[in-house]
Scaffold this active site. Structure first.
Site, PDB file in Angstrom:
ATOM      1  N   ALA A  53       0.859  -1.303  -0.194  1.00 13.84           N
ATOM      2  CA  ALA A  53      -0.033  -0.082   0.081  1.00 13.84           C
ATOM      3  C   ALA A  53       0.898   1.286   0.004  1.00 13.84           C
ATOM      4  O   ALA A  53       2.104   1.082   0.409  1.00 13.84           O
ATOM      5  CB  ALA A  53      -0.930   0.176   1.289  1.00 13.84           C
TER       6      ALA A  53
ATOM      7  N   ASP B   9      -9.464   3.596   8.035  1.00 15.18           N
ATOM      8  CA  ASP B   9     -10.395   4.313   8.610  1.00 15.18           C
ATOM      9  C   ASP B   9     -10.787   5.586   7.882  1.00 15.18           C
ATOM     10  O   ASP B   9     -11.817   6.523   7.887  1.00 15.18           O
ATOM     11  CB  ASP B   9     -10.239   4.577  10.183  1.00 15.18           C
ATOM     12  CG  ASP B   9      -8.992   5.367  10.158  1.00 15.18           C
ATOM     13  OD1 ASP B   9      -7.843   4.662   9.936  1.00 15.18           O
ATOM     14  OD2 ASP B   9      -8.726   6.424  10.667  1.00 15.18           O
TER      15      ASP B   9
ATOM     16  N   TYR C 151      -5.193  10.284   0.099  1.00  8.38           N
ATOM     17  CA  TYR C 151      -4.931   9.005   0.681  1.00  8.38           C
ATOM     18  C   TYR C 151      -6.222   8.096   1.146  1.00  8.38           C
ATOM     19  O   TYR C 151      -6.429   7.222   0.337  1.00  8.38           O
ATOM     20  CB  TYR C 151      -4.188   9.175   1.832  1.00  8.38           C
ATOM     21  CG  TYR C 151      -4.038   7.724   2.651  1.00  8.38           C
ATOM     22  CD1 TYR C 151      -3.343   6.766   2.186  1.00  8.38           C
ATOM     23  CD2 TYR C 151      -4.804   7.326   3.886  1.00  8.38           C
ATOM     24  CE1 TYR C 151      -3.289   5.384   2.777  1.00  8.38           C
ATOM     25  CE2 TYR C 151      -4.865   6.355   4.357  1.00  8.38           C
ATOM     26  CZ  TYR C 151      -3.937   5.144   3.868  1.00  8.38           C
ATOM     27  OH  TYR C 151      -3.880   4.162   4.597  1.00  8.38           O
TER      28      TYR C 151
ATOM     29  N   TYR D 251      -6.404  -4.529   2.464  1.00  9.06           N
ATOM     30  CA  TYR D 251      -6.328  -3.964   3.803  1.00  9.06           C
ATOM     31  C   TYR D 251      -6.725  -2.457   3.212  1.00  9.06           C
ATOM     32  O   TYR D 251      -6.255  -1.850   2.281  1.00  9.06           O
ATOM     33  CB  TYR D 251      -4.932  -3.995   4.434  1.00  9.06           C
ATOM     34  CG  TYR D 251      -4.978  -5.238   4.926  1.00  9.06           C
ATOM     35  CD1 TYR D 251      -5.386  -5.928   6.053  1.00  9.06           C
ATOM     36  CD2 TYR D 251      -4.042  -6.282   4.152  1.00  9.06           C
ATOM     37  CE1 TYR D 251      -5.237  -7.228   6.646  1.00  9.06           C
ATOM     38  CE2 TYR D 251      -3.755  -7.395   4.484  1.00  9.06           C
ATOM     39  CZ  TYR D 251      -4.594  -7.850   5.506  1.00  9.06           C
ATOM     40  OH  TYR D 251      -4.341  -9.284   5.920  1.00  9.06           O
TER      41      TYR D 251
ATOM     42  N   TRP E  98      -5.127   3.200  12.598  1.00  7.43           N
ATOM     43  CA  TRP E  98      -3.863   3.497  13.723  1.00  7.43           C
ATOM     44  C   TRP E  98      -2.514   2.442  13.606  1.00  7.43           C
ATOM     45  O   TRP E  98      -2.442   2.036  14.968  1.00  7.43           O
ATOM     46  CB  TRP E  98      -4.130   4.176  14.930  1.00  7.43           C
ATOM     47  CG  TRP E  98      -5.105   5.329  14.708  1.00  7.43           C
ATOM     48  CD1 TRP E  98      -5.788   5.779  13.864  1.00  7.43           C
ATOM     49  CD2 TRP E  98      -5.408   6.139  16.052  1.00  7.43           C
ATOM     50  NE1 TRP E  98      -6.505   7.024  14.097  1.00  7.43           N
ATOM     51  CE2 TRP E  98      -6.242   7.287  15.359  1.00  7.43           C
ATOM     52  CE3 TRP E  98      -5.249   6.054  17.304  1.00  7.43           C
ATOM     53  CZ2 TRP E  98      -6.889   8.187  16.362  1.00  7.43           C
ATOM     54  CZ3 TRP E  98      -5.651   7.224  18.138  1.00  7.43           C
ATOM     55  CH2 TRP E  98      -6.644   8.140  17.838  1.00  7.43           C
TER      56      TRP E  98
END
Length: 302
Positions: A61, A103, A126, A100, A151
């Protein structure tokens, strides 16, 4: 017959933990940027197609949130185009794709935990790139697990835990943002839950109904300041030498710490869906910090 698992980006903080956790599920073939250029969709397709995977796990990523604001092409290439190619490969090989997300796909307002079917509304580039990757996987793949997390940190790599420990050893005072709320999520928990979910998915008689988007985070919420506070409490209790004074940890609001990319104030994620679908009981963020801190201590014994 052992499953053939293709794991992308096994050297990152999440990929490293996945490489450890997925060993029991089958034979792992790692694919790194040294093997193929992740920005080259055709090259990625050709390389992984030849591997004929049963399971594809994408830990690759673009994660430089602020840099993404001025590096749009690369952010979208890694966060949208790469998962789109992997989704096509998963269809070609009837493979399960685990991917993946973040949030950051949500608007970040209010105080209610986001559920997977809430309206999205990224505040920065992003977040938009991650959301478009999710939508690509959902529209193409038939067997997929998208895990939205928050996080992320670990005992290795570049993350908030290690930054705080370094700064706490260098400075007498620190000011940390206190109005952004979420759940610090260790890479090891992400890998453990991923492994459990893949096992249940592959063993299910109705696996296609399990395909979807899930939130993956620990129980409970805190602020970045609260996270830092517990890191330093733990450090002091373990005898880590800190320059930071006992009263040296201050609180500031996001407006006092401007960044190129806007951050969500509300990163709370509801865990009801993943716990119900896979029979899980997620641990607390505090217990997970203790485990990760213990691993850091073990790695840094002098």
């Amino acid at each position: 017959m052992a499953k053939k698992i293709v794991l992308l980006a096994h050297t990152g903080q999440v990929g490293f933990e996945l490489h450890r956790q997925l060993q029991s599920l089958g034979s792992i073939i790692t694919v790194s940027r040294g093997d193929v250029d992740f920005l080259d969709s055709d090259a990625v397709y050709k390389h992984i197609d030849e591997l004929a995977p049963d399971i594809i796990v994408n830990a690759a990523a673009y994660t430089a949130v602020d840099k993404a604001e001025t590096d749009e092409n690369n952010a979208f290439a890694l966060n949208r185009d790469l998962p789109e190619v992997l989704a096509k490969l998963s269809v070609t090989h009837d493979a399960l794709l685990a991917h993946y997300s973040s949030d950051y796909v949500y608007p970040g307002d209010g105080e209610k935990p986001w559920s997977e079917d809430d309206l999205t509304g990224p505040q920065n580039l992003y977040g938009r790139s991650k959301l478009e990757g999710d939508l690509a996987v959902e529209s193409i793949a038939s067997k997929f697990l998208i895990f939205r997390t928050s996080w992320v940190y670990a005992a290795r790599g570049n993350n908030f835990l290690l930054s705080m420990l370094r700064l706490g050893q260098e400075r007498e005072a620190l000011n940390i943002v206190s109005d952004q709320i979420g759940a610090p999520t260790p890479a090891r928990l992400i890998a453990t839950v991923t492994s459990l979910c893949i096992q249940k998915f592959m063993a299910s008689n109705n696996a296609n109904k399990l395909s979807g988007v899930y939130h993956l985070a620990p129980r409970g919420f805190t602020s970045w300041h609260g996270f830092a506070q517990m890191i330093f409490e733990r450090a002091r209790s373990e005898g880590v030498t800190l320059a930071l004074k006992e009263d040296g940890l201050g609180q500031i609001e996001s407006t006092e710490y401007p960044t190129p990319a806007a951050r969500p104030l509300n990163s709370r994620l509801s865990l009801d869906k993943i716990e119900s679908a896979f029979g899980l009981a997620m641990p607390t963020w505090q217990s997970q910090l203790c485990l990760t801190f213990d691993e850091w201590l073990e790695m840094n014994k002098s």
